[in-house]
Design a protein around this motif. Structure first.
Motif, PDB file in Angstrom:
ATOM      1  N   LYS A  78       4.246  10.127  -7.256  1.00  0.00           N
ATOM      2  CA  LYS A  78       5.303  10.539  -8.182  1.00  0.00           C
ATOM      3  C   LYS A  78       4.766  10.674  -9.614  1.00  0.00           C
ATOM      4  O   LYS A  78       5.142  11.590 -10.341  1.00  0.00           O
ATOM      5  CB  LYS A  78       6.464   9.542  -8.138  1.00  0.00           C
ATOM      6  N   LEU A  79       3.898   9.749 -10.011  1.00  0.00           N
ATOM      7  CA  LEU A  79       3.349   9.804 -11.374  1.00  0.00           C
ATOM      8  C   LEU A  79       2.394  10.979 -11.557  1.00  0.00           C
ATOM      9  O   LEU A  79       2.258  11.509 -12.672  1.00  0.00           O
ATOM     10  CB  LEU A  79       2.638   8.479 -11.712  1.00  0.00           C
ATOM     11  N   TYR A  80       1.733  11.380 -10.484  1.00  0.00           N
ATOM     12  CA  TYR A  80       0.850  12.556 -10.550  1.00  0.00           C
ATOM     13  C   TYR A  80       1.675  13.802 -10.867  1.00  0.00           C
ATOM     14  O   TYR A  80       1.269  14.666 -11.633  1.00  0.00           O
ATOM     15  CB  TYR A  80       0.109  12.717  -9.218  1.00  0.00           C
ATOM     16  N   ARG A  81       2.867  13.861 -10.245  1.00  0.00           N
ATOM     17  CA  ARG A  81       3.752  15.013 -10.479  1.00  0.00           C
ATOM     18  C   ARG A  81       4.462  14.915 -11.828  1.00  0.00           C
ATOM     19  O   ARG A  81       4.723  15.915 -12.466  1.00  0.00           O
ATOM     20  CB  ARG A  81       4.799  15.108  -9.359  1.00  0.00           C
ATOM     21  N   ASN A  82       4.789  13.654 -12.219  1.00  0.00           N
ATOM     22  CA  ASN A  82       5.545  13.466 -13.457  1.00  0.00           C
ATOM     23  C   ASN A  82       5.188  12.107 -14.062  1.00  0.00           C
ATOM     24  O   ASN A  82       5.710  11.077 -13.633  1.00  0.00           O
ATOM     25  CB  ASN A  82       7.049  13.535 -13.169  1.00  0.00           C
ATOM     26  N   PRO A  83       4.299  12.078 -15.067  1.00  0.00           N
ATOM     27  CA  PRO A  83       3.875  10.818 -15.681  1.00  0.00           C
ATOM     28  C   PRO A  83       5.011  10.039 -16.344  1.00  0.00           C
ATOM     29  O   PRO A  83       4.853   8.875 -16.682  1.00  0.00           O
ATOM     30  CB  PRO A  83       2.839  11.255 -16.733  1.00  0.00           C
ATOM     31  N   MET A 142      11.151   5.585 -12.246  1.00  0.00           N
ATOM     32  CA  MET A 142      11.169   4.822 -10.995  1.00  0.00           C
ATOM     33  C   MET A 142       9.750   4.473 -10.543  1.00  0.00           C
ATOM     34  O   MET A 142       9.475   3.349 -10.112  1.00  0.00           O
ATOM     35  CB  MET A 142      11.881   5.615  -9.897  1.00  0.00           C
ATOM     36  N   ALA A 143       8.849   5.436 -10.659  1.00  0.00           N
ATOM     37  CA  ALA A 143       7.449   5.199 -10.286  1.00  0.00           C
ATOM     38  C   ALA A 143       6.808   4.187 -11.235  1.00  0.00           C
ATOM     39  O   ALA A 143       6.032   3.325 -10.800  1.00  0.00           O
ATOM     40  CB  ALA A 143       6.686   6.513 -10.303  1.00  0.00           C
ATOM     41  N   LEU A 144       7.134   4.279 -12.513  1.00  0.00           N
ATOM     42  CA  LEU A 144       6.595   3.309 -13.482  1.00  0.00           C
ATOM     43  C   LEU A 144       7.132   1.903 -13.185  1.00  0.00           C
ATOM     44  O   LEU A 144       6.393   0.914 -13.281  1.00  0.00           O
ATOM     45  CB  LEU A 144       6.978   3.732 -14.909  1.00  0.00           C
ATOM     46  N   GLY A 145       8.427   1.824 -12.827  1.00  0.00           N
ATOM     47  CA  GLY A 145       9.002   0.527 -12.455  1.00  0.00           C
ATOM     48  C   GLY A 145       8.348  -0.034 -11.205  1.00  0.00           C
ATOM     49  O   GLY A 145       8.087  -1.246 -11.106  1.00  0.00           O
ATOM     50  N   ALA A 146       8.066   0.850 -10.238  1.00  0.00           N
ATOM     51  CA  ALA A 146       7.379   0.408  -9.013  1.00  0.00           C
ATOM     52  C   ALA A 146       5.991  -0.102  -9.343  1.00  0.00           C
ATOM     53  O   ALA A 146       5.550  -1.132  -8.812  1.00  0.00           O
ATOM     54  CB  ALA A 146       7.304   1.575  -8.021  1.00  0.00           C
ATOM     55  N   GLU A 187       0.826  -1.213   0.000  1.00  0.00           N
ATOM     56  CA  GLU A 187       0.000   0.000   0.000  1.00  0.00           C
ATOM     57  C   GLU A 187       0.857   1.260   0.000  1.00  0.00           C
ATOM     58  O   GLU A 187       0.561   2.235  -0.711  1.00  0.00           O
ATOM     59  CB  GLU A 187      -0.938  -0.010   1.217  1.00  0.00           C
ATOM     60  N   HIS A 188       1.929   1.260   0.785  1.00  0.00           N
ATOM     61  CA  HIS A 188       2.814   2.435   0.826  1.00  0.00           C
ATOM     62  C   HIS A 188       3.497   2.658  -0.520  1.00  0.00           C
ATOM     63  O   HIS A 188       3.611   3.805  -0.983  1.00  0.00           O
ATOM     64  CB  HIS A 188       3.872   2.274   1.918  1.00  0.00           C
ATOM     65  N   LEU A 189       3.949   1.577  -1.146  1.00  0.00           N
ATOM     66  CA  LEU A 189       4.613   1.710  -2.450  1.00  0.00           C
ATOM     67  C   LEU A 189       3.617   2.200  -3.504  1.00  0.00           C
ATOM     68  O   LEU A 189       3.961   3.043  -4.344  1.00  0.00           O
ATOM     69  CB  LEU A 189       5.214   0.363  -2.875  1.00  0.00           C
ATOM     70  N   GLU A 190       2.403   1.692  -3.441  1.00  0.00           N
ATOM     71  CA  GLU A 190       1.357   2.117  -4.384  1.00  0.00           C
ATOM     72  C   GLU A 190       1.094   3.614  -4.266  1.00  0.00           C
ATOM     73  O   GLU A 190       1.022   4.336  -5.277  1.00  0.00           O
ATOM     74  CB  GLU A 190       0.080   1.317  -4.092  1.00  0.00           C
TER      75      GLU A 190
END
Length: 491
Positions: free
Chosen positions: A430-435, A439-443, A421-424
């Motif tokens: 992060k994706l909200y700030r930068n699609p 790193m966020a896409l990999g997560a 849940e924390h990683l999600e």
């Protein structure tokens, strides 16, 4: 292959069933803490003193204290002869195996061989299996208790030992108590099968009390389980009865204290723990429980606005409680750096609350280097260290890495779900700030992969590689996912 007398003897010794051939070795147990616990058990003249002498001989030998080890084994043999006259030969197998090993380590090969000869004579009528040992209930039972006194990673194996001992001797209270105890401990560990079947230990603890109505430790353990099941009346009666029967047994006092702490009677818990600590001053577990009691008082005080005023008595009390927590949690892992993970995490949490973030970071760094620990322990370390990195150090990068590490540990626990849940949330943030945040896409890819949504995972890793081409982690995950899809299509 060498054929020297020493090597040939070693081949025979490796066949034995004793502490030197069972799992816990120097690298996996905290020897100093183990020594204190075994010495307490012997000096307090507790049940299974003979087994404690046996295990203490092993610990002494690991530390090079060979003469002390021989004395421990002589004491164990004496107790077996006095207390198990009718079953002496069945009971002495592990002790004689330990004797052989200690003499081997001392370079006394003739003496070691003499114990092998004794074992051969004892075991021949008991077993048609190995030449120098017999897999009988007495051996399985002692191995179970030995593993149970070690670290949590050996609990499953201990459970199997008690099960095998009980197959042939189902009414032996010692083995029933061992089995009930290991179930009780496994049920407290998130992610274990026993944790999902919470009431098994209740049945076996009740069986212990049928066989021995005076077993006070079984009473308090049963009370703790009934407390969880909201059966408060019987639980309270059991604790009171146990304390009346045994008012000077540290394990009974400690578990009774745990019961009262959970009932919010922290002062009564502290009184019992201090009494236990007078009897067993080196007990790390007692210090841990005291730390938890003082933390309960601290957390209650922190919400009081007066605790923030340097001129108020509450402020001074808060400072004293911080010191008490740090002292007792620190004592709890002083001799158990490998096994007292919870105490170290609790100590780090207190440091953070007291503004000592560098000390907390140092603890997390040491814990993250540990190897061969239970999966849920590593997950707890990663979760707490990850939250520290996010909230105290403001490092999304480090937090993500730690949550990912926890999720790669295969263990279906509450902590695993928390890390998920924390990683999600972090990935979404992060994706909200930068699609285009790779790193966020990999997560996100890992999160999909973990819940077996392979097509979505592939999509995320491919997109991550667009913005971070050549990233080996994403390439490896993508390769694994594509191969698994191919295999599925082939089938």
């Amino acid at each position: 292959m060498s054929n020297t007398p020493r090597d040939l003897l070693k081949e025979k010794l490796d066949q034995l069933q004793c502490h030197f051939t069972w799992s816990p070795q120097k690298e996996t147990i905290d020897l100093e803490d183990m020594m204190y616990r075994l010495q307490d058990s012997i000096s307090l003249n507790l049940k299974y003193k003979d087994q404690s002498c046996n295990q203490l001989a092993f610990v002494n030998c690991l530390q090079g204290n060979y003469e002390e080890a021989i004395q421990n084994l002589k004491e164990a043999e004496k107790i077996w002869r006095e207390n198990h006259k009718d079953k002496f030969e069945r009971s002495i197998i592990v002790t004689y195996g330990n004797f052989a090993w200690v003499h081997y380590h001392m370079g006394q090969l003739t003496e070691a061989q003499s114990y092998l000869d004794k074992l051969e004579m004892i075991c021949k009528p008991l077993s048609d299996g190995p030449r120098y040992t017999a897999l009988i209930p007495e051996v399985y039972g002692e191995k179970g208790w030995s593993l149970l006194r070690s670290t949590a990673q050996y609990y499953e194996e201990a459970k199997e030992c008690f099960e095998k001992a009980l197959e042939e001797d189902p009414d032996n209270v010692q083995w029933v108590m061992g089995y009930a105890t290991v179930l009780f401990r496994l049920e407290a560990i998130s992610g274990t099968r026993e944790n999902r079947e919470q009431s098994q230990s209740v049945k076996h603890l009740r069986r212990v009390l049928e066989l021995d109505p005076n077993e006070s430790l079984a009473m308090v353990l049963l009370a703790l389980k009934l407390q969880e099941l909201k059966q408060k009346k019987e639980a309270n009666e059991l604790v009171e009865q146990a304390l009346q029967k045994t008012s000077d047994y540290p394990k009974v006092l400690r578990n009774a204290a745990k019961f009262y702490r959970k009932e919010k009677d922290v002062e009564k818990a502290i009184t019992l723990l201090k009494k236990a600590l007078e009897i067993s001053p080196h007990s790390s577990v007692l210090h841990d429980q005291l730390g938890m009691c003082y933390r309960s008082k601290l957390l209650e005080l922190i919400v009081n606005p007066l605790s923030k005023d340097p001129q108020s008595p509450e402020f001074q009390q808060k400072a004293e409680l911080f010191n008490q927590c740090k002292y007792h949690f620190g004592k709890a892992f002083e001799h158990r750096p490998k096994s007292a993970i919870k105490s170290q995490l609790d100590f780090a949490d207190i440091c953070i609350r007291n503004g000592e973030c560098s000390k907390a970071e140092e603890i997390y760094s040491d814990l993250l280097k540990l190897v061969d620990i239970r999966p849920e322990s590593m997950q707890k370390i990663c979760l707490q260290a990850g939250l520290f990195q996010f909230y105290q150090r403001r490092s999304e990068f480090n937090a993500i890495r730690l949550f990912q590490k926890a999720l790669r540990v295969k263990n279906d626990s509450k902590v695993w779900k928390q890390c998920y849940e924390h990683l999600e949330k972090l990935a979404d943030r992060k994706l909200y700030r930068n699609p285009h945040d790779s790193m966020a896409l990999g997560a996100r890819g890992l999160l999909h992969q973990l819940v077996h949504n392979k097509s979505k995972a592939i999509e995320c890793f491919e997109k991550a590689l667009e913005f971070d081409p050549g990233n080996e982690e994403y390439l490896s995950a993508l390769c694994e996912l594509r191969l698994s899809l191919e295999d599925r299509n082939d089938n």
